[in-house]
Design a protein around this motif. Structure first.
Motif, PDB file in Angstrom:
ATOM      1  N   GLY A  47      59.498  44.971  96.464  1.00 46.05           N
ATOM      2  CA  GLY A  47      58.337  45.662  95.920  1.00 46.05           C
ATOM      3  C   GLY A  47      58.229  45.592  94.410  1.00 46.05           C
ATOM      4  N   CYS A  48      59.224  44.992  93.766  1.00 46.88           N
ATOM      5  CA  CYS A  48      59.211  44.894  92.309  1.00 46.88           C
ATOM      6  C   CYS A  48      58.528  43.611  91.833  1.00 46.88           C
ATOM      7  N   PRO A  79      63.667  37.749  93.226  1.00 46.37           N
ATOM      8  CA  PRO A  79      64.058  39.161  93.366  1.00 46.37           C
ATOM      9  C   PRO A  79      65.396  39.439  92.679  1.00 46.37           C
ATOM     10  N   GLU A  80      65.465  40.562  92.008  1.00 45.90           N
ATOM     11  CA  GLU A  80      66.704  40.958  91.354  1.00 45.90           C
ATOM     12  C   GLU A  80      67.659  41.603  92.358  1.00 45.90           C
ATOM     13  N   GLY A 162      54.404  49.258  93.268  1.00 45.24           N
ATOM     14  CA  GLY A 162      53.154  49.720  93.861  1.00 45.24           C
ATOM     15  C   GLY A 162      53.308  50.763  94.941  1.00 45.24           C
ATOM     16  N   GLY A 163      54.547  51.122  95.273  1.00 40.83           N
ATOM     17  CA  GLY A 163      54.773  52.078  96.347  1.00 40.83           C
ATOM     18  C   GLY A 163      54.929  53.499  95.843  1.00 40.83           C
ATOM     19  N   VAL A 164      55.236  54.396  96.777  1.00 41.95           N
ATOM     20  CA  VAL A 164      55.450  55.798  96.437  1.00 41.95           C
ATOM     21  C   VAL A 164      56.779  55.949  95.717  1.00 41.95           C
ATOM     22  N   GLY A 165      56.750  56.614  94.569  1.00 40.46           N
ATOM     23  CA  GLY A 165      57.960  56.818  93.784  1.00 40.46           C
ATOM     24  C   GLY A 165      58.430  58.256  93.840  1.00 40.46           C
TER      25      GLY A 165
END
Length: 280
Positions: A47-48, A79-80, A162-165
């Motif tokens: 998601g990053c 991706p990290e 972009g997701g719920v944090g």
């Protein structure tokens, strides 16, 4: 009444704050027994990496480029690898052997950990993760209002994820969240959420720390707030040391010591942002 006339009763019980790091409905808490998971974990961040919209270079006469298959015109993200290290909390009880049995000391230590583990975990997570790599979005002019601070944090998170944090708020600032309807309680789940939908964790351990990036203490009348991606917490079984009565006694002092330990691994993703707010 004289002290020797007092009647011995049970300790006053307590309940951890309902919206702390272990109680928030939107925090994922998993009880695990695999020792390997409790040594630390790592994963590929999800998601990053941004999801981009592709612009066909054929629509731009000035940039013909190489459009073979379209691949040359598109960006790829590697991706990290993210990780989380173990946090071990403990509660120790010391008492005289006269009047206190091993089982009584053990129950007291276990109850102390059960009541205080959330506060202890919040303090440790604040020190080891939140203050370690946070992006400080506080303006050069100094602390902002709580509403402005939450807005800045949510914007910072949205740029990377972009997701719920998860919004991390010291308990000492929690009452101000209701002043401008910044946070409301979800009727279905009981979770505290912002208007944008981010989860809110209110921590007693956060209040005990209240430091900025790098561990800088907050000035009087201010507080530090943080925002992260979602939280995933692995929690191991508690361990009592020693596991028998005889080993708990120090024969030199005739005191009894019982220790209860528990290991946790708290993971989050993508980014950590911080802001300094005023409490006035």
């Amino acid at each position: 009444m004289a002290a020797d006339m007092r009647v011995y009763v049970e300790a006053i019980g307590g309940t951890p704050l309902p919206h702390g790091i272990l109680g928030a409905p939107c925090t994922q808490v998993r009880d695990v027994s695999d020792e390997h998971e409790l040594l630390g974990v790592e994963w590929l961040a999800l998601g990053c990496c941004p999801v981009e919209s592709w612009k066909n270079p054929c629509d731009d006469d000035e940039s013909p480029g190489d459009v073979s298959g379209g691949a040359a015109e598109k960006e790829f993200c590697r991706p990290e690898i993210e990780h989380a290290s173990p946090i071990t909390l403990y509660a120790g009880t010391e008492c005289a052997t006269i009047g206190w049995t091993y089982e009584e000391a053990r129950r007291h230590a276990e109850a102390t950990l059960a009541l205080g583990e959330q506060r202890g975990l919040e303090s440790a997570f604040w020190r080891t993760t939140l203050t370690a790599d946070a992006v400080d979005v506080t303006p050069e002019a100094g602390p902002v209002s709580l509403g402005q601070g939450v807005a800045a944090l949510e914007g910072c998170l949205a740029e990377a994820y972009g997701g719920v944090g998860t919004l991390h708020v010291p308990a000492g600032a929690a009452a101000l969240l209701g002043c401008c309807a910044i946070v409301s309680e979800d009727a279905a789940s009981g979770a505290l959420r912002t208007l944008a939908g981010n989860c809110v964790v209110i921590g007693a351990g956060y209040s005990a720390e209240n430091t900025g990036p790098g561990g800088t203490p907050a000035d009087p009348g201010t507080a530090w707030l943080y925002i992260t991606g979602p939280l995933s917490i692995r929690r191991g079984p508690s361990s009592t040391i020693p596991d028998r009565a005889g080993s708990s006694v120090n024969i030199r002092t005739n005191d009894r010591r019982v220790l209860v330990e528990r290991t946790y691994v708290v993971g989050t993703t993508c980014t950590v942002c911080a802001v300094n707010v005023t409490l006035s």
